[in-house]
Design a protein around this motif. Structure first.
Motif, PDB file in Angstrom:
ATOM      1  N   UNK A  41       0.848  -1.187   0.000  1.00 30.81           N
ATOM      2  CA  UNK A  41       0.000   0.000   0.000  1.00 30.81           C
ATOM      3  C   UNK A  41       0.885   1.239   0.000  1.00 30.81           C
ATOM      4  N   UNK A  42       0.897   1.977  -1.110  1.00 39.01           N
ATOM      5  CA  UNK A  42       1.765   3.148  -1.226  1.00 39.01           C
ATOM      6  C   UNK A  42       0.968   4.450  -1.235  1.00 39.01           C
ATOM      7  N   UNK A  43      -0.357   4.352  -1.184  1.00 42.52           N
ATOM      8  CA  UNK A  43      -1.175   5.548  -1.272  1.00 42.52           C
ATOM      9  C   UNK A  43      -1.167   6.309   0.047  1.00 42.52           C
ATOM     10  N   UNK A  44      -0.846   7.587  -0.032  1.00 44.00           N
ATOM     11  CA  UNK A  44      -0.851   8.449   1.143  1.00 44.00           C
ATOM     12  C   UNK A  44      -2.140   9.261   1.238  1.00 44.00           C
ATOM     13  N   UNK A  45      -2.604   9.764   0.087  1.00 45.05           N
ATOM     14  CA  UNK A  45      -3.787  10.621   0.099  1.00 45.05           C
ATOM     15  C   UNK A  45      -4.369  10.754  -1.306  1.00 45.05           C
ATOM     16  N   UNK A  46      -5.667  11.037  -1.354  1.00 47.04           N
ATOM     17  CA  UNK A  46      -6.343  11.387  -2.605  1.00 47.04           C
ATOM     18  C   UNK A  46      -7.102  12.673  -2.334  1.00 47.04           C
ATOM     19  N   UNK A  47      -6.829  13.684  -3.146  1.00 46.95           N
ATOM     20  CA  UNK A  47      -7.553  14.950  -3.037  1.00 46.95           C
ATOM     21  C   UNK A  47      -8.347  15.135  -4.317  1.00 46.95           C
ATOM     22  N   UNK A  59      -3.154  12.579  -6.400  1.00 45.23           N
ATOM     23  CA  UNK A  59      -2.879  11.337  -5.694  1.00 45.23           C
ATOM     24  C   UNK A  59      -1.462  11.419  -5.146  1.00 45.23           C
ATOM     25  N   UNK A  60      -1.335  11.307  -3.837  1.00 42.03           N
ATOM     26  CA  UNK A  60      -0.019  11.309  -3.190  1.00 42.03           C
ATOM     27  C   UNK A  60       0.383   9.874  -2.905  1.00 42.03           C
ATOM     28  N   UNK A  61       1.596   9.524  -3.345  1.00 38.55           N
ATOM     29  CA  UNK A  61       2.087   8.149  -3.238  1.00 38.55           C
ATOM     30  C   UNK A  61       3.431   8.114  -2.522  1.00 38.55           C
ATOM     31  N   UNK A  62       3.664   7.043  -1.820  1.00 36.83           N
ATOM     32  CA  UNK A  62       4.922   6.868  -1.082  1.00 36.83           C
ATOM     33  C   UNK A  62       5.884   6.043  -1.925  1.00 36.83           C
ATOM     34  N   UNK A  63       7.070   6.594  -2.126  1.00 38.35           N
ATOM     35  CA  UNK A  63       8.119   5.890  -2.863  1.00 38.35           C
ATOM     36  C   UNK A  63       9.166   5.399  -1.873  1.00 38.35           C
TER      37      UNK A  63
END
Length: 142
Positions: A41-47, A59-63
């Motif tokens: 799960x790499x999703x941090x946020x959806x605005x 879409x903010x994603x964690x790398x």
């Protein structure tokens, strides 16, 4: 004939959705796409910002700290390939974050407006910097 009846029912259902229902629908679809593309799960946020009958989405994603620009371009491409077919999206922005000096830092931002998304099938992941509406790379990303 049955498929056209089903498509018409879906179109009617979308037309009768409130902005909040459309927002929830978009979030669920985006979450499903990201979860399908990545093992973790790499999703941090959806605005989601409503714009007329469509939505601008961030879409903010964690790398991982071990990923490079080429890998993030490939990952972005795979997500965008799926997202481009979502009719309710106007502009899409992917923001990749990773730890830099023990601080969560935005290292890559890729934005596609509706016109650039239409032409997305004609590009490869290597073309994202030139084909995107906005491309911002942090100095720590090689």
């Amino acid at each position: 004939m049955k498929n056209s009846d089903e498509e018409e029912t879906i179109i009617e259902a979308k037309a009768s959705m409130t902005q909040e229902q459309l927002k929830t629908h978009t979030m669920l679809l985006l979450t499903e796409i990201v979860l399908k593309q990545f093992v973790e799960n790499i999703m941090l946020n959806i605005e989601i910002i409503p714009v007329d009958e469509k939505q601008n989405v961030i879409v903010s994603l964690r790398a991982s700290e071990f990923l490079n620009e080429n890998t993030l371009l490939k990952d972005s491409y795979n997500v965008l390939k799926e997202i481009q077919h979502m009719e309710e999206i106007n502009d899409i922005t992917l923001k990749w974050f990773m730890p830099v000096n023990n601080k969560n830092t935005e290292i890559l931002t890729v934005m596609f407006d509706d016109e650039a998304l239409v032409a997305f099938d004609e590009i490869s992941y290597k073309d994202i910097p030139q084909a995107s509406t906005q491309y911002i790379k942090h100095e720590h990303l090689d």
